[in-house]
Design a protein around this motif. Sequence first.
Motif, PDB file in Angstrom:
ATOM      1  N   GLY A  80     -25.423  -0.203   5.950  1.00  0.00           N
ATOM      2  CA  GLY A  80     -24.667  -1.251   6.460  1.00  0.00           C
ATOM      3  C   GLY A  80     -23.939  -1.946   5.348  1.00  0.00           C
ATOM      4  N   LEU A  81     -24.492  -2.107   4.015  1.00  0.00           N
ATOM      5  CA  LEU A  81     -23.793  -2.813   2.846  1.00  0.00           C
ATOM      6  C   LEU A  81     -22.566  -1.876   2.419  1.00  0.00           C
ATOM      7  N   GLN A  82     -22.748  -0.686   2.601  1.00  0.00           N
ATOM      8  CA  GLN A  82     -21.583   0.256   2.131  1.00  0.00           C
ATOM      9  C   GLN A  82     -20.440   0.094   3.326  1.00  0.00           C
ATOM     10  N   LYS A  83     -20.900   0.057   4.376  1.00  0.00           N
ATOM     11  CA  LYS A  83     -19.696   0.002   5.577  1.00  0.00           C
ATOM     12  C   LYS A  83     -18.951  -1.408   5.267  1.00  0.00           C
ATOM     13  N   ILE A  84     -19.845  -2.729   5.126  1.00  0.00           N
ATOM     14  CA  ILE A  84     -19.030  -3.784   4.761  1.00  0.00           C
ATOM     15  C   ILE A  84     -18.150  -3.643   3.534  1.00  0.00           C
ATOM     16  N   GLN A  85     -18.468  -3.059   2.330  1.00  0.00           N
ATOM     17  CA  GLN A  85     -17.729  -3.143   1.280  1.00  0.00           C
ATOM     18  C   GLN A  85     -16.554  -2.363   1.752  1.00  0.00           C
ATOM     19  N   ASP A  86     -16.753  -1.190   2.345  1.00  0.00           N
ATOM     20  CA  ASP A  86     -15.448  -0.404   2.697  1.00  0.00           C
ATOM     21  C   ASP A  86     -14.528  -1.061   3.419  1.00  0.00           C
ATOM     22  N   GLU A  87     -14.988  -1.957   4.426  1.00  0.00           N
ATOM     23  CA  GLU A  87     -14.138  -2.789   5.107  1.00  0.00           C
ATOM     24  C   GLU A  87     -13.167  -3.770   4.409  1.00  0.00           C
ATOM     25  N   LYS A  88     -14.112  -4.283   3.319  1.00  0.00           N
ATOM     26  CA  LYS A  88     -13.435  -5.234   2.566  1.00  0.00           C
ATOM     27  C   LYS A  88     -12.355  -4.771   1.603  1.00  0.00           C
ATOM     28  N   ASN A  89     -12.665  -3.685   1.197  1.00  0.00           N
ATOM     29  CA  ASN A  89     -11.784  -2.767   0.278  1.00  0.00           C
ATOM     30  C   ASN A  89     -10.733  -2.521   0.889  1.00  0.00           C
ATOM     31  N   ALA A  90     -10.657  -1.875   2.232  1.00  0.00           N
ATOM     32  CA  ALA A  90      -9.452  -1.530   3.180  1.00  0.00           C
ATOM     33  C   ALA A  90      -8.684  -2.858   3.399  1.00  0.00           C
ATOM     34  N   GLY A  91      -9.098  -3.896   3.379  1.00  0.00           N
ATOM     35  CA  GLY A  91      -8.414  -5.130   3.701  1.00  0.00           C
ATOM     36  C   GLY A  91      -7.713  -5.695   2.599  1.00  0.00           C
ATOM     37  N   LEU A  92      -8.266  -5.459   1.201  1.00  0.00           N
ATOM     38  CA  LEU A  92      -7.639  -5.782   0.053  1.00  0.00           C
ATOM     39  C   LEU A  92      -6.492  -5.022  -0.184  1.00  0.00           C
ATOM     40  N   LYS A  93      -6.658  -3.574   0.135  1.00  0.00           N
ATOM     41  CA  LYS A  93      -5.609  -2.473  -0.327  1.00  0.00           C
ATOM     42  C   LYS A  93      -4.573  -2.835   0.710  1.00  0.00           C
ATOM     43  N   LYS A  94      -4.880  -3.194   2.009  1.00  0.00           N
ATOM     44  CA  LYS A  94      -3.881  -3.327   2.946  1.00  0.00           C
ATOM     45  C   LYS A  94      -2.996  -4.489   2.486  1.00  0.00           C
ATOM     46  N   ALA A  95      -3.559  -5.634   2.132  1.00  0.00           N
ATOM     47  CA  ALA A  95      -2.825  -6.708   1.948  1.00  0.00           C
ATOM     48  C   ALA A  95      -1.905  -6.580   0.884  1.00  0.00           C
ATOM     49  N   ALA A  96      -2.372  -6.017  -0.293  1.00  0.00           N
ATOM     50  CA  ALA A  96      -1.695  -5.841  -1.421  1.00  0.00           C
ATOM     51  C   ALA A  96      -0.563  -4.785  -1.262  1.00  0.00           C
ATOM     52  N   GLN A  97      -0.811  -3.744  -0.516  1.00  0.00           N
ATOM     53  CA  GLN A  97       0.198  -2.909  -0.075  1.00  0.00           C
ATOM     54  C   GLN A  97       1.241  -3.521   0.767  1.00  0.00           C
ATOM     55  N   ASP A  98       1.066  -4.478   1.605  1.00  0.00           N
ATOM     56  CA  ASP A  98       1.796  -5.160   2.780  1.00  0.00           C
ATOM     57  C   ASP A  98       2.879  -6.073   1.823  1.00  0.00           C
ATOM     58  N   PHE A  99       2.048  -6.824   0.780  1.00  0.00           N
ATOM     59  CA  PHE A  99       3.036  -7.689  -0.101  1.00  0.00           C
ATOM     60  C   PHE A  99       4.173  -6.643  -0.828  1.00  0.00           C
ATOM     61  N   LEU A 100       3.684  -5.313  -1.291  1.00  0.00           N
ATOM     62  CA  LEU A 100       4.819  -4.615  -1.957  1.00  0.00           C
ATOM     63  C   LEU A 100       5.678  -4.230  -1.019  1.00  0.00           C
ATOM     64  N   ASP A 101       5.360  -3.689   0.115  1.00  0.00           N
ATOM     65  CA  ASP A 101       6.176  -3.429   1.211  1.00  0.00           C
ATOM     66  C   ASP A 101       7.351  -4.203   1.670  1.00  0.00           C
ATOM     67  N   LYS A 102       7.014  -5.499   1.552  1.00  0.00           N
ATOM     68  CA  LYS A 102       8.001  -6.509   1.797  1.00  0.00           C
ATOM     69  C   LYS A 102       8.493  -7.023   0.714  1.00  0.00           C
ATOM     70  N   ASN A 103       8.156  -7.188  -0.431  1.00  0.00           N
ATOM     71  CA  ASN A 103       8.661  -7.426  -1.592  1.00  0.00           C
ATOM     72  C   ASN A 103      10.188  -6.539  -2.091  1.00  0.00           C
ATOM     73  N   LYS A 104       9.718  -5.118  -1.900  1.00  0.00           N
ATOM     74  CA  LYS A 104      10.806  -4.171  -2.321  1.00  0.00           C
ATOM     75  C   LYS A 104      12.057  -4.422  -1.544  1.00  0.00           C
ATOM     76  N   THR A 105      11.923  -5.018  -0.173  1.00  0.00           N
ATOM     77  CA  THR A 105      13.165  -5.234   0.612  1.00  0.00           C
ATOM     78  C   THR A 105      14.084  -6.432  -0.078  1.00  0.00           C
ATOM     79  N   LYS A 106      13.388  -7.178  -0.974  1.00  0.00           N
ATOM     80  CA  LYS A 106      13.999  -8.343  -1.471  1.00  0.00           C
ATOM     81  C   LYS A 106      15.463  -7.992  -2.327  1.00  0.00           C
ATOM     82  N   ALA A 107      16.374  -8.974  -2.271  1.00  0.00           N
ATOM     83  CA  ALA A 107      17.670  -8.461  -3.044  1.00  0.00           C
ATOM     84  C   ALA A 107      17.305  -8.375  -4.688  1.00  0.00           C
ATOM     85  N   GLY A 108      17.845  -7.533  -5.215  1.00  0.00           N
ATOM     86  CA  GLY A 108      17.533  -7.319  -6.747  1.00  0.00           C
ATOM     87  C   GLY A 108      16.349  -6.731  -7.072  1.00  0.00           C
ATOM     88  N   VAL A 109      15.371  -6.339  -6.238  1.00  0.00           N
ATOM     89  CA  VAL A 109      14.180  -5.638  -6.526  1.00  0.00           C
ATOM     90  C   VAL A 109      14.528  -4.202  -6.661  1.00  0.00           C
TER      91      VAL A 109
END
Length: 224
Positions: A80-109
Amino acid sequence: MKYIIGIFFCLALTSNSQAQALSNANDSLSYALGQDLGSYIKRMDLPLNKAKLLQAIGDVLENKEPVFKDEERESIIRTGLQKIQDEKNAGLKKAAQDFLDKNKTKAGVKVTAEGVQYEVLNEGTGLKATLNDTVTVHYIGKVYTGETFDNSYERGEPLDLDLNSVIEGWKIGVLLMNKGSKYRFYIPYTLGYGERGSGPIPPYSTLIFEVELLDIKSPNENAI
C-alpha cells in the motif's frame, strides 16, 4: 511494522482528546504523545480511512482477533505504501512534463537535443566555455512551480563553478552561452536533481535558472 501499530495507537488517543480535560499527568502524556506522533503520520500524507484505522486499534487493545495475520498485514502495508508513493511520483512527473510541453510552445523558447529549453535574454559577444573551464556566474534558481531556492544576486557576489561538477542541464546550457550572455534555462528533472531532489528541490522537479555568464577561466590560460 511495529512503528505503524504505535502510530495507530497514538492516533486513537488523539481522536477525542481535544474534547476532554487533561486532568492528570497520564492524560497530558497521552495527549502529548498523540500530538507528536499524529503530526508525524500527517507528514506522511497518507489517504487513511480514520474509521478503519480506529477500528483496528480498538481490536488490538481489546484483544479481539485482527482481520489480518502478521505476514498479511506486513504485505498490505508494504504494498500500500509503495502504491501511494508510485502514484505521487507519477503525478509529480506528469506535472513537470506538462509544464515543459506547454513552455516549449512559447515564443523565443528553443530546445536542445537533450531536452533543455532556453531563452536568450541577452546575447554576449565573448568566447564560449568548455567543460574544462571554470565559469563566473550570477544566477537565480527556481522550481517550475515558482519557489526560488537560490539567488546569487541576493548574496551580493557571483559564484565560480567548475563546469565538470555541475548538473547535466548546466553543462548543456552554459556551453551555449558567449561570455556576457544572460540565458533562462528550463531543465527537466532527468538533467537536474533527478528522482530524489536535493534540499529544498522536490523530487522530479523541472528547474528554471536565469544565468549570467560573467567570466570564463581556462585551466591552461596561465600556462607557460
